[in-house]
Design a protein around this motif. Structure first.
Motif, PDB file in Angstrom:
ATOM      1  N   LYS A  25      24.243 -25.456   5.745  1.00 45.86           N
ATOM      2  CA  LYS A  25      25.483 -24.733   5.937  1.00 45.86           C
ATOM      3  C   LYS A  25      25.370 -23.311   5.387  1.00 45.86           C
ATOM      4  CE  LYS A  25      28.371 -28.897   5.514  1.00 45.86           C
ATOM      5  NZ  LYS A  25      29.473 -29.538   4.759  1.00 45.86           N
ATOM      6  N   GLU A  26      26.032 -22.403   6.024  1.00 50.08           N
ATOM      7  CA  GLU A  26      26.063 -21.018   5.554  1.00 50.08           C
ATOM      8  C   GLU A  26      26.623 -20.976   4.127  1.00 50.08           C
ATOM      9  OE1 GLU A  26      28.104 -16.717   6.716  1.00 50.08           O
ATOM     10  OE2 GLU A  26      28.230 -18.430   8.093  1.00 50.08           O
ATOM     11  N   GLY A  27      25.932 -20.237   3.261  1.00 50.33           N
ATOM     12  CA  GLY A  27      26.358 -20.107   1.880  1.00 50.33           C
ATOM     13  C   GLY A  27      25.686 -21.061   0.914  1.00 50.33           C
ATOM     14  N   GLU A  28      24.991 -22.092   1.421  1.00 47.88           N
ATOM     15  CA  GLU A  28      24.290 -23.015   0.527  1.00 47.88           C
ATOM     16  C   GLU A  28      23.156 -22.294  -0.207  1.00 47.88           C
ATOM     17  OE1 GLU A  28      24.237 -27.592   1.589  1.00 47.88           O
ATOM     18  OE2 GLU A  28      23.294 -26.407   3.166  1.00 47.88           O
ATOM     19  N   LYS A  29      23.006 -22.590  -1.496  1.00 49.60           N
ATOM     20  CA  LYS A  29      21.953 -21.991  -2.309  1.00 49.60           C
ATOM     21  C   LYS A  29      20.981 -23.073  -2.757  1.00 49.60           C
ATOM     22  CE  LYS A  29      24.997 -18.373  -4.143  1.00 49.60           C
ATOM     23  NZ  LYS A  29      25.566 -17.768  -5.371  1.00 49.60           N
ATOM     24  N   PHE A  30      19.729 -22.672  -2.956  1.00 51.26           N
ATOM     25  CA  PHE A  30      18.714 -23.648  -3.352  1.00 51.26           C
ATOM     26  C   PHE A  30      17.728 -23.019  -4.334  1.00 51.26           C
ATOM     27  CE2 PHE A  30      17.363 -21.618   0.606  1.00 51.26           C
ATOM     28  CZ  PHE A  30      16.106 -21.139   0.279  1.00 51.26           C
ATOM     29  N   ILE A  31      17.029 -23.898  -5.045  1.00 54.90           N
ATOM     30  CA  ILE A  31      15.991 -23.479  -5.984  1.00 54.90           C
ATOM     31  C   ILE A  31      14.857 -24.499  -5.923  1.00 54.90           C
ATOM     32  CG2 ILE A  31      17.085 -24.698  -7.921  1.00 54.90           C
ATOM     33  CD1 ILE A  31      15.983 -22.491  -9.750  1.00 54.90           C
ATOM     34  N   SER A  32      13.635 -24.022  -6.062  1.00 56.75           N
ATOM     35  CA  SER A  32      12.471 -24.904  -6.102  1.00 56.75           C
ATOM     36  C   SER A  32      11.438 -24.304  -7.045  1.00 56.75           C
ATOM     37  CB  SER A  32      11.871 -25.095  -4.703  1.00 56.75           C
ATOM     38  OG  SER A  32      11.434 -23.853  -4.176  1.00 56.75           O
ATOM     39  N   ALA A 165      18.962 -36.129   0.740  1.00 52.11           N
ATOM     40  CA  ALA A 165      20.260 -36.362   0.112  1.00 52.11           C
ATOM     41  C   ALA A 165      21.018 -35.040   0.140  1.00 52.11           C
ATOM     42  CB  ALA A 165      20.079 -36.860  -1.326  1.00 52.11           C
ATOM     43  N   PRO A 166      22.325 -35.049  -0.160  1.00 53.52           N
ATOM     44  CA  PRO A 166      23.080 -33.792  -0.133  1.00 53.52           C
ATOM     45  C   PRO A 166      22.476 -32.696  -1.006  1.00 53.52           C
ATOM     46  CG  PRO A 166      24.592 -35.654  -0.255  1.00 53.52           C
ATOM     47  CD  PRO A 166      23.206 -36.211  -0.407  1.00 53.52           C
ATOM     48  N   LYS A 167      21.814 -33.065  -2.117  1.00 55.43           N
ATOM     49  CA  LYS A 167      21.268 -32.076  -3.042  1.00 55.43           C
ATOM     50  C   LYS A 167      19.759 -31.880  -2.930  1.00 55.43           C
ATOM     51  CE  LYS A 167      25.115 -31.093  -5.274  1.00 55.43           C
ATOM     52  NZ  LYS A 167      25.704 -29.729  -5.287  1.00 55.43           N
ATOM     53  N   TRP A 168      19.068 -32.705  -2.151  1.00 50.51           N
ATOM     54  CA  TRP A 168      17.609 -32.659  -2.115  1.00 50.51           C
ATOM     55  C   TRP A 168      17.094 -32.585  -0.683  1.00 50.51           C
ATOM     56  CZ3 TRP A 168      14.843 -31.871  -6.391  1.00 50.51           C
ATOM     57  CH2 TRP A 168      15.429 -32.181  -7.624  1.00 50.51           C
ATOM     58  N   VAL A 169      16.080 -31.726  -0.479  1.00 52.67           N
ATOM     59  CA  VAL A 169      15.413 -31.597   0.817  1.00 52.67           C
ATOM     60  C   VAL A 169      13.902 -31.591   0.578  1.00 52.67           C
ATOM     61  CG1 VAL A 169      15.043 -30.151   2.853  1.00 52.67           C
ATOM     62  CG2 VAL A 169      17.321 -30.316   1.840  1.00 52.67           C
ATOM     63  N   MET A 170      13.169 -32.359   1.366  1.00 47.08           N
ATOM     64  CA  MET A 170      11.713 -32.366   1.287  1.00 47.08           C
ATOM     65  C   MET A 170      11.144 -31.516   2.417  1.00 47.08           C
ATOM     66  SD  MET A 170       8.981 -35.533   1.113  1.00 47.08           S
ATOM     67  CE  MET A 170       9.136 -36.035   2.823  1.00 47.08           C
ATOM     68  N   TYR A 171      10.172 -30.662   2.068  1.00 50.31           N
ATOM     69  CA  TYR A 171       9.538 -29.780   3.040  1.00 50.31           C
ATOM     70  C   TYR A 171       8.085 -30.185   3.225  1.00 50.31           C
ATOM     71  CZ  TYR A 171      13.442 -26.504   3.210  1.00 50.31           C
ATOM     72  OH  TYR A 171      14.669 -25.925   3.419  1.00 50.31           O
ATOM     73  N   GLY A 172       7.668 -30.239   4.473  1.00 49.33           N
ATOM     74  CA  GLY A 172       6.275 -30.496   4.796  1.00 49.33           C
ATOM     75  C   GLY A 172       5.744 -29.391   5.689  1.00 49.33           C
ATOM     76  N   GLY A 225       6.765 -30.427  -0.615  1.00 47.34           N
ATOM     77  CA  GLY A 225       7.536 -29.865  -1.703  1.00 47.34           C
ATOM     78  C   GLY A 225       8.998 -30.269  -1.597  1.00 47.34           C
ATOM     79  N   PHE A 226       9.743 -30.079  -2.686  1.00 50.15           N
ATOM     80  CA  PHE A 226      11.156 -30.438  -2.737  1.00 50.15           C
ATOM     81  C   PHE A 226      11.987 -29.234  -3.140  1.00 50.15           C
ATOM     82  CE2 PHE A 226       8.959 -34.419  -3.262  1.00 50.15           C
ATOM     83  CZ  PHE A 226       9.720 -35.327  -2.553  1.00 50.15           C
ATOM     84  N   ARG A 227      13.234 -29.211  -2.665  1.00 51.82           N
ATOM     85  CA  ARG A 227      14.201 -28.181  -3.048  1.00 51.82           C
ATOM     86  C   ARG A 227      15.489 -28.836  -3.517  1.00 51.82           C
ATOM     87  NH1 ARG A 227      13.963 -23.513   1.641  1.00 51.82           N
ATOM     88  NH2 ARG A 227      11.978 -22.570   0.993  1.00 51.82           N
ATOM     89  N   TYR A 228      16.093 -28.194  -4.479  1.00 48.63           N
ATOM     90  CA  TYR A 228      17.385 -28.654  -4.994  1.00 48.63           C
ATOM     91  C   TYR A 228      18.459 -27.690  -4.521  1.00 48.63           C
ATOM     92  CZ  TYR A 228      21.158 -29.862  -8.196  1.00 48.63           C
ATOM     93  OH  TYR A 228      22.373 -30.222  -8.724  1.00 48.63           O
TER      94      TYR A 228
END
Length: 230
Positions: A25-32, A165-172, A225-228
Motif C-alpha cells: 500500500k502507498e505509504g507503507e515503510k519498511f526496514i531490513s 504476514a502483515p509485517k513480514w515479506v520474504m524476498y528472493g 532476505g526478509f523485510r519488516y
C-alpha cells in the motif's frame, strides 16, 4: 531460462494498478538488515604462536512505498577486518579492510496475486574501501601495500516478493546485472627490505582510474532476505 528472465523484466515494469491483487500500500515503510561475523583463531603449539582474525559486514536499508507498485529507499553498509599475530617473525598492520557504502534504490512491482509479486530493483551506490596487504620474502615483510578506492556503480536485480504476514515479506532474487561502474583509487607501496640512510623506507605512490560499461545479465544464484514493515 533467458526467456523467463526477459518476461520477468518486462512484466515487472508494468505498473498498472490492480487493487484486488496488490499486497503493498502507498505509504507503507519498511526496514531490513544483514550482519555477517567471522572469528578465526589458530594456535601453533610447536612455536607458541597465535593468529587471530576478525571480520564483519553490516548492511541496513530503509524505504517507503510511493504507490502500490513502486518503492524507493536508502541503504548503508560497513565492513571491517583486522588481524593479530603473536610470536611470528612478521608483524603486519592489524587493520586489513575498512569499508563504507551508501546506495539509493528504486523498486517496481507486478502483483501476481494477493501474496506474490515480481519486482525489478535498480540502484546506484557509492562506496569507499581501505585495504592493507603485504608480501613476505624469507620470513620478512618485503613490501606493504595500502589501497584506497572509491566506487560509483549502478546495478539492477530482479526476483519475487512473498508477503508472509502483515509485517513480514520474504524476498528472493534470482537475476542481476552490474552494467556500469566507475572507480578511482590511490595508495602507496612501502618497500621494507632496504631502508634509506635516514632510516625511512622507500615508498611508491599509486593511483588509478577504471570504468566499465558492459551490461551482462547473470542468473543461476538465489538470494533470500526478509523485510519488516511498520
Amino acid at each position: 531460462m533467458k526467456n523467463l528472465i526477459i518476461c520477468l523484466l518486462t512484466g515487472a515494469f508494468v505498473t498498472a494498478q490492480s487493487p484486488a491483487l496488490a499486497q503493498f500500500k502507498e505509504g507503507e515503510k519498511f526496514i531490513s538488515g544483514s550482519f555477517y561475523l567471522n572469528l578465526f583463531d589458530n594456535k601453533v603449539k610447536d612455536i607458541d604462536s597465535q593468529y587471530r582474525r576478525y571480520n564483519h559486514t553490516i548492511g541496513v536499508s530503509m524505504g517507503k512505498f510511493k504507490s502500490n507498485t513502486m518503492a524507493t529507499g536508502w541503504g548503508l553498509s560497513h565492513s571491517l577486518a583486522f588481524q593479530k599475530l603473536e610470536n611470528f617473525n612478521i608483524d603486519p598492520k592489524p587493520l586489513q579492510t575498512l569499508g563504507f557504502g551508501i546506495e539509493r534504490f528504486w523498486e517496481f512491482y507486478k502483483p501476481l496475486n494477493d501474496k506474490f509479486a515480481l519486482y525489478v530493483r535498480p540502484d546506484a551506490g557509492l562506496s569507499y574501501t581501505l585495504k592493507n596487504s603485504f608480501d613476505v620474502i624469507d620470513d620478512r615483510i618485503a613490501r606493504e601495500t595500502q589501497d584506497n578506492s572509491f566506487l560509483l556503480g549502478f546495478d539492477i536485480s530482479a526476483g519475487i516478493a512473498w508477503r508472509l504476514a502483515p509485517k513480514w515479506v520474504m524476498y528472493g532474487s534470482f537475476a542481476f546485472s552490474n552494467p556500469i561502474y566507475i572507480s578511482y583509487g590511490f595508495g602507496k607501496i612501502t618497500h621494507t627490505v632496504n631502508p634509506r640512510p635516514d632510516g625511512q623506507y622507500p615508498q611508491t605512490n599509486t593511483r588509478g582510474f577504471a570504468y566499465n560499461f558492459a551490461p551482462q545479465l547473470s542468473s543461476g544464484s538465489i538470494g533470500l532476505g526478509f523485510r519488516y514493515f511498520y
